[in-house]
Design a protein around this motif. Structure first.
Motif, PDB file in Angstrom:
ATOM      1  N   ASN A 102      38.369  46.096  33.661  1.00 13.56           N
ATOM      2  CA  ASN A 102      39.771  46.061  33.272  1.00 13.56           C
ATOM      3  C   ASN A 102      39.885  46.394  31.798  1.00 13.56           C
ATOM      4  OD1 ASN A 102      40.997  45.364  35.740  1.00 13.56           O
ATOM      5  ND2 ASN A 102      40.420  43.211  35.473  1.00 13.56           N
ATOM      6  N   GLU A 146      33.726  54.970  38.521  1.00 16.62           N
ATOM      7  CA  GLU A 146      34.692  54.189  39.284  1.00 16.62           C
ATOM      8  C   GLU A 146      35.355  55.045  40.365  1.00 16.62           C
ATOM      9  OE1 GLU A 146      36.317  50.836  36.154  1.00 16.62           O
ATOM     10  OE2 GLU A 146      37.067  52.877  35.952  1.00 16.62           O
ATOM     11  N   ARG A 176      37.664  49.709  40.852  1.00 20.86           N
ATOM     12  CA  ARG A 176      37.711  49.523  39.406  1.00 20.86           C
ATOM     13  C   ARG A 176      36.628  48.526  39.020  1.00 20.86           C
ATOM     14  NH1 ARG A 176      40.875  50.488  35.110  1.00 20.86           N
ATOM     15  NH2 ARG A 176      42.365  51.626  36.404  1.00 20.86           N
ATOM     16  N   THR A 194      35.691  43.331  36.557  1.00 26.15           N
ATOM     17  CA  THR A 194      36.310  42.900  37.810  1.00 26.15           C
ATOM     18  C   THR A 194      35.231  42.247  38.666  1.00 26.15           C
ATOM     19  OG1 THR A 194      35.807  44.963  38.940  1.00 26.15           O
ATOM     20  CG2 THR A 194      37.893  44.857  37.695  1.00 26.15           C
ATOM     21  N   ALA A 229      34.782  56.078  34.036  1.00 24.91           N
ATOM     22  CA  ALA A 229      35.912  56.388  34.919  1.00 24.91           C
ATOM     23  C   ALA A 229      35.450  57.236  36.106  1.00 24.91           C
ATOM     24  CB  ALA A 229      37.003  57.112  34.136  1.00 24.91           C
TER      25      ALA A 229
END
Length: 300
Positions: free
Chosen positions: A55, A46, A52, A64, A43
Motif C-alpha cells: 500500500n 503486482e 497488490r 498487504t 508495479a
C-alpha cells in the motif's frame, strides 16, 4: 509473456529490499537504479501476480496480507537459490569484488598492511576498501563486510569477533612538559581533552576511584570526526586523547605518546567485530575467505 522472459528472482530481490529498507528510494540506491525504475518493477510484479503487495497511500510503505506472505516466501526462495549456487561452487576459487567498510584506525593500522598477503593468497578477489568511522548500512552501501569497533548493537547482521583492545588516555611529551602531567582525574579540568564530534563518547571518559567508576566529560577546543584525526592531534601536542591501545601502541613504543592516569584506568575494552549479511547462513566464497583470513591474521 513466457516465464523465460521474466527475471523472477530479480523481481523478488528488488521487492524484498524495498521491504527491508522501507522505501523505493533507499532500495534504488542499493541497486544503483532510479526510484521510478524500482517502483515500476514492483508495479509490474503486482500486475503479473494480480494482487497488490504494498500500500502506497502513506509516506511509510505498508505490506498487504498478500505482500507479507509473498515477502516471507520470497526470502526463503532467495535463500534456496543462494544455497544452490554455493553448493555448485564448492571447490571453486574465491573470486569477484569484495566491498569492505572499516573504521579509519583499524583500516590504516591493521587491515591495509594485511591486504598484500591476502591478494597473494586470493588473486581472483578484487578488494574495494572504504575507510570511515561512521556506522554505515551494509545493505544500502552494498558492502560485504564492515569492521565495527565498540559494543555491537542488536541487528539482523551476523558477526565474527576479531579481538578486543584496552582503552588508554595519552598525551605527547611536549604537551605534558608544557601543561603538566595530571595525577588524578580531577586535574583533567585544567587540561585540553580532545573530543569526537559524534555521540560515541557521550558518556564521558571513565575512571576508577576507590572502587567506584566516575565519568569525566571531555571539554576541549577541538572536535574531530575520527580516531585517526584525534591521534594526529595528540601526537602534535594539542591535548589529551582517549583511544584504543592498538591505535596508539606504535606511538607509545616510539615515545611520541605517553599513557597517563593508568592507575585510574578502569580496564574497559573495545571489542572489534567483522559484521556481514548472511541470510540462511550462506556466504559467497569471497566473503567467507576474507572473514577466515581476518580471524587468522588480525593480532591486537
Amino acid at each position: 509473456m513466457s516465464r523465460l522472459d521474466v527475471n523472477r528472482s530479480g523481481e523478488m530481490e528488488v521487492f524484498t529490499r524495498v521491504v527491508e529498507l522501507g522505501g523505493f528510494s533507499t532500495a534504488a540506491r542499493a541497486f544503483r537504479m532510479t526510484p521510478s525504475a524500482v517502483s515500476k518493477l514492483v508495479a509490474r510484479l503486482e500486475a503479473r501476480l494480480g494482487v497488490r503487495l504494498i500500500n502506497r497511500s502513506t509516506r511509510k510503505l505498508q505490506l498487504t496480507p498478500e505482500g507479507s506472505a509473498f515477502y516471507e516466501r520470497a526470502l526463503r526462495i532467495l535463500d534456496e537459490i543462494s544455497a544452490a549456487e554455493r553448493e555448485a561452487a564448492i571447490g571453486a576459487t574465491p573470486s569477484g569484488l569484495l566491498r569492505v567498510n572499516t573504521s579509519v584506525p583499524f583500516g590504516l593500522r591493521l587491515l591495509l598492511p594485511l591486504l598484500p598477503d591476502f591478494a597473494k593468497r586470493y588473486p581472483d578477489i578484487k578488494v574495494e576498501v572504504v575507510l570511515t568511522d561512521l556506522v554505515v548500512d551494509l545493505l544500502e552501501e552494498r558492502a560485504d563486510v564492515a569492521i565495527r569497533v565498540g559494543l555491537m548493537r542488536e541487528s539482523r547482521l551476523l558477526a565474527r569477533k576479531l579481538g578486543e583492545s584496552r582503552m588508554v588516555v595519552v598525551a605527547s611529551p611536549s604537551y605534558l612538559a608544557e601543561r603538566g602531567t595530571p595525577k588524578t582525574p580531577d586535574e583533567l579540568a585544567d587540561h585540553n581533552l580532545l573530543r569526537f564530534g559524534f555521540a560515541k563518547w557521550e558518556n564521558g571518559w571513565p575512571f576508577k576511584i576507590g572502587g567506584k567508576t566516575i565519568a569525566v566529560m571531555p571539554s576541549g577546543n577541538a572536535l574531530v570526526s575520527d580516531g585517526e584525526a584525534m591521534q594526529h592531534l595528540a601526537v602534535a601536542g594539542m591535548g589529551l586523547a582517549r583511544l584504543a591501545r592498538f591505535h596508539v601502541e606504535a606511538d607509545i613504543k616510539a615515545g611520541r605518546l605517553v599513557p597517563v592516569l593508568e592507575a585510574f584506568n578502569p580496564g574497559d575494552i573495545e571489542p572489534i567485530h567483522a559484521v556481514f549479511v548472511g541470510h540462511g547462513g550462506q556466504l559467497p566464497a569471497r566473503v567467507r575467505a576474507f572473514l577466515d583470513y581476518l580471524v587468522e591474521t588480525v593480532r591486537l
